[in-house]
Scaffold this motif. Sequence first.
Motif, PDB file in Angstrom:
ATOM      1  N   LEU A  34       1.048   3.978  -3.035  1.00 51.65           N
ATOM      2  CA  LEU A  34       0.821   5.411  -2.836  1.00 51.65           C
ATOM      3  C   LEU A  34       1.917   6.223  -3.511  1.00 51.65           C
ATOM      4  O   LEU A  34       1.650   7.196  -4.217  1.00 51.65           O
TER       5      LEU A  34
ATOM      6  N   LYS B 274      -3.256   8.357   6.051  1.00 49.54           N
ATOM      7  CA  LYS B 274      -4.586   7.882   5.676  1.00 49.54           C
ATOM      8  C   LYS B 274      -4.616   6.380   5.408  1.00 49.54           C
ATOM      9  O   LYS B 274      -5.682   5.783   5.349  1.00 49.54           O
ATOM     10  N   LEU B 275      -3.428   5.770   5.243  1.00 48.03           N
ATOM     11  CA  LEU B 275      -3.365   4.340   4.968  1.00 48.03           C
ATOM     12  C   LEU B 275      -3.615   3.523   6.241  1.00 48.03           C
ATOM     13  O   LEU B 275      -3.298   3.963   7.349  1.00 48.03           O
TER      14      LEU B 275
ATOM     15  N   LEU C 204       2.689  14.119   1.033  1.00 45.98           N
ATOM     16  CA  LEU C 204       2.902  12.676   1.011  1.00 45.98           C
ATOM     17  C   LEU C 204       2.732  12.078   2.405  1.00 45.98           C
ATOM     18  O   LEU C 204       2.114  11.026   2.578  1.00 45.98           O
TER      19      LEU C 204
ATOM     20  N   ARG D  31       1.498   6.032  -7.334  1.00 45.24           N
ATOM     21  CA  ARG D  31       0.383   6.855  -7.822  1.00 45.24           C
ATOM     22  C   ARG D  31       0.737   8.330  -7.826  1.00 45.24           C
ATOM     23  O   ARG D  31       0.258   9.091  -8.648  1.00 45.24           O
ATOM     24  N   ARG D  32       1.574   8.754  -6.900  1.00 48.75           N
ATOM     25  CA  ARG D  32       1.979  10.162  -6.813  1.00 48.75           C
ATOM     26  C   ARG D  32       3.202  10.470  -7.681  1.00 48.75           C
ATOM     27  O   ARG D  32       3.668  11.598  -7.718  1.00 48.75           O
TER      28      ARG D  32
ATOM     29  N   GLN E 141      -0.860  11.818   3.240  1.00 54.29           N
ATOM     30  CA  GLN E 141      -1.454  10.691   2.528  1.00 54.29           C
ATOM     31  C   GLN E 141      -1.080   9.359   3.199  1.00 54.29           C
ATOM     32  O   GLN E 141      -1.892   8.447   3.269  1.00 54.29           O
ATOM     33  N   LEU E 142       0.157   9.260   3.691  1.00 54.03           N
ATOM     34  CA  LEU E 142       0.592   8.036   4.380  1.00 54.03           C
ATOM     35  C   LEU E 142      -0.267   7.786   5.618  1.00 54.03           C
ATOM     36  O   LEU E 142      -0.652   6.650   5.898  1.00 54.03           O
TER      37      LEU E 142
ATOM     38  N   ARG F  19       0.833  -1.210   0.000  1.00 54.17           N
ATOM     39  CA  ARG F  19       0.000   0.000   0.000  1.00 54.17           C
ATOM     40  C   ARG F  19       0.864   1.256   0.000  1.00 54.17           C
ATOM     41  O   ARG F  19       0.562   2.232  -0.698  1.00 54.17           O
ATOM     42  N   ILE F  20       1.952   1.227   0.757  1.00 53.65           N
ATOM     43  CA  ILE F  20       2.849   2.393   0.793  1.00 53.65           C
ATOM     44  C   ILE F  20       3.502   2.602  -0.566  1.00 53.65           C
ATOM     45  O   ILE F  20       3.509   3.711  -1.098  1.00 53.65           O
TER      46      ILE F  20
END
Length: 178
Positions: A22, A66-67, A60, A25-26, A63-64, A18-19
Amino acid sequence: MKHTISVLVEDESGVLSRISGLFARRGFNIISLAVGSTEKIGISRITMSVIGDNRTIEQLIKQLYKLVNILKVQNITNIPCVERELMLIKINATKFNRSYILEVANIFRAKVVDISHNYLILEVTGDPGKIVAIENLLSQYDIIEIARTGKIALIRESNINTELLRTQLNNKKKYVYS
């Protein structure tokens, strides 16, 4: 600018995926990545090096958080830390260059972990600058293989920035000898 990010995560399958998803995707490239267990059972530390400006890295980090399974995220780039990396380097060591390679290994406090008639494998541990320096010195010889870990880091509780002290000391020496 290169940033070092430390992430504490729960040991669950898919966290690293997942990390990295992310980051992909960025449009970020992870330059260095190291994952290992911590002092607490069930928790791992991920240390990453990425390139980006301060604003982008802040986004970033948000966003991390939020995981799922993310416990703590820190940008430790400008915080006094102890940083280490490990490199194994296999070199073609002939009778003509073996003594020089061993001398360089001794200067850098590298360990010889394997030796044969034609090859040496050295283990080098240190800050990333040390790793690059010995690799550059030995690059004039026939390097067969290199394996490097990612950078790992822990924040210094003393809050003393040894890099800053080293720079100040070098500047004082220049001033004294000028």
